[in-house]
Design a protein around this motif. Structure first.
Motif, mmCIF file in Angstrom:
data_model
loop_
_atom_site.group_PDB
_atom_site.id
_atom_site.type_symbol
_atom_site.label_atom_id
_atom_site.label_comp_id
_atom_site.label_asym_id
_atom_site.label_seq_id
_atom_site.Cartn_x
_atom_site.Cartn_y
_atom_site.Cartn_z
ATOM 1 N N ASP A 1 0.863 -1.169 0.000
ATOM 2 C CA ASP A 1 0.000 0.000 0.000
ATOM 3 C C ASP A 1 0.905 1.227 0.000
ATOM 4 N N SER A 2 0.431 2.304 -0.585
ATOM 5 C CA SER A 2 1.237 3.524 -0.676
ATOM 6 C C SER A 2 1.196 4.362 0.597
ATOM 7 N N SER A 3 0.367 3.984 1.560
ATOM 8 C CA SER A 3 0.196 4.760 2.788
ATOM 9 C C SER A 3 0.969 4.123 3.944
ATOM 10 N N PRO A 4 2.047 4.751 4.428
ATOM 11 C CA PRO A 4 2.768 4.192 5.574
ATOM 12 C C PRO A 4 1.893 3.968 6.811
ATOM 13 N N PRO A 5 0.954 4.877 7.157
ATOM 14 C CA PRO A 5 0.124 4.582 8.325
ATOM 15 C C PRO A 5 -0.713 3.312 8.158
ATOM 16 N N MET A 6 -1.164 3.037 6.948
ATOM 17 C CA MET A 6 -1.915 1.800 6.711
ATOM 18 C C MET A 6 -1.017 0.579 6.910
ATOM 19 N N ILE A 7 0.173 0.618 6.320
ATOM 20 C CA ILE A 7 1.090 -0.514 6.441
ATOM 21 C C ILE A 7 1.520 -0.711 7.890
ATOM 22 N N ASN A 8 1.698 0.369 8.629
ATOM 23 C CA ASN A 8 2.048 0.234 10.045
ATOM 24 C C ASN A 8 0.970 -0.525 10.812
ATOM 25 N N ARG A 9 -0.274 -0.291 10.462
ATOM 26 C CA ARG A 9 -1.356 -1.038 11.112
ATOM 27 C C ARG A 9 -1.284 -2.522 10.758
ATOM 28 N N CYS A 10 -0.979 -2.821 9.502
ATOM 29 C CA CYS A 10 -0.819 -4.216 9.092
ATOM 30 C C CYS A 10 0.309 -4.891 9.864
ATOM 31 N N LEU A 11 1.424 -4.202 9.988
ATOM 32 C CA LEU A 11 2.577 -4.756 10.700
ATOM 33 C C LEU A 11 2.246 -5.055 12.153
ATOM 34 N N ARG A 12 1.462 -4.194 12.779
ATOM 35 C CA ARG A 12 1.087 -4.428 14.176
ATOM 36 C C ARG A 12 0.117 -5.600 14.295
ATOM 37 N N ARG A 13 -0.815 -5.700 13.357
ATOM 38 C CA ARG A 13 -1.835 -6.746 13.447
ATOM 39 C C ARG A 13 -1.301 -8.114 13.049
ATOM 40 N N PHE A 14 -0.506 -8.140 11.998
ATOM 41 C CA PHE A 14 -0.099 -9.407 11.394
ATOM 42 C C PHE A 14 1.411 -9.418 11.161
ATOM 43 N N PRO A 15 2.204 -9.435 12.218
ATOM 44 C CA PRO A 15 3.661 -9.341 12.046
ATOM 45 C C PRO A 15 4.276 -10.539 11.339
#
Length: 201
Positions: free
Chosen positions: A73-87
């Motif tokens: 995804d082009s949005s770092p805040p979106m990807i940060n949420r993914c990283l927290r949820r599904f490391p």
């Protein structure tokens, strides 16, 4: 004008990631289409989620089904949420228009993301889809119903959408080696979305 609005999409999803999380339905009204897509994949296959957002609910669904997900995804805040949820999964900040991963996948999905690109950029995406698709890989995306542009709003900002004509999508899919398995325009059971499910030959 339309190109400047399209260029603003990335900023919108960066600025309003929290609002998106609050407003994005997670009721999985998309599930019948996700199941059709899943039926074309090998067990425990690898999925590329293009424009994955915060991972909810699409990536989450496939992870729970045992698939390995790579989300971009082009949005770092979106990807940060993914990283927290599904490391345990793979996530990357990337512009789909320049996507060049070293991997090929069993399934590719661009749900409510690809249609934010200009028509010219959408045309170029089919080569990118092919380069990331294994033989027999499934590809599913949402589009508009006719050639043109539409401007919505999100958090008070203009939200750009565009679409090619259905026959253009069919031609591009054919040229890149994808067969249309099922296409429904404005599916009433999926919030009026126009959905394409295809498979690489």
């Amino acid at each position: 004008m339309s190109h400047s609005m399209a260029d603003n999409i990335i900023g919108i999803y960066q600025r309003h990631a929290e609002a998106f999380e609050q407003k994005r339905s997670t009721t999985l009204f998309e599930q019948p289409w996700l199941e059709r897509f899943q039926s074309l994949l090998p067990d425990n296959g690898r999925i590329l989620d293009i424009g994955c957002g915060n991972g909810m609910p699409i990536a989450d669904y496939f992870i729970r089904q045992g698939f390995q997900v790579t989300g971009v995804d082009s949005s770092p805040p979106m990807i940060n949420r993914c990283l927290r949820r599904f490391p345990e999964q793979r996530w990357a900040v990337a512009d789909m228009r320049r996507l060049a991963l070293p991997d090929k996948f069993d399934g590719l999905i661009a749900w409510d993301s690809f249609f934010h690109l200009t028509r010219e950029d959408q045309s170029q995406m089919f080569n990118i889809f092919r380069r990331h698709a294994q033989s027999k890989a499934a590809l599913m995306f949402t589009s508009g119903t006719r050639n043109g542009e539409a401007i919505g709003t999100f958090e008070g900002e203009a939200l750009y959408h565009a679409s090619l004509a259905p026959e253009e999508y069919r031609q591009l899919l054919q040229e890149q080696g994808f067969n249309v398995i099922k296409m429904v325009a404005e599916d009433p059971d999926c919030g009026g979305r126009t959905v394409w499910l295809t498979q690489r030959r």
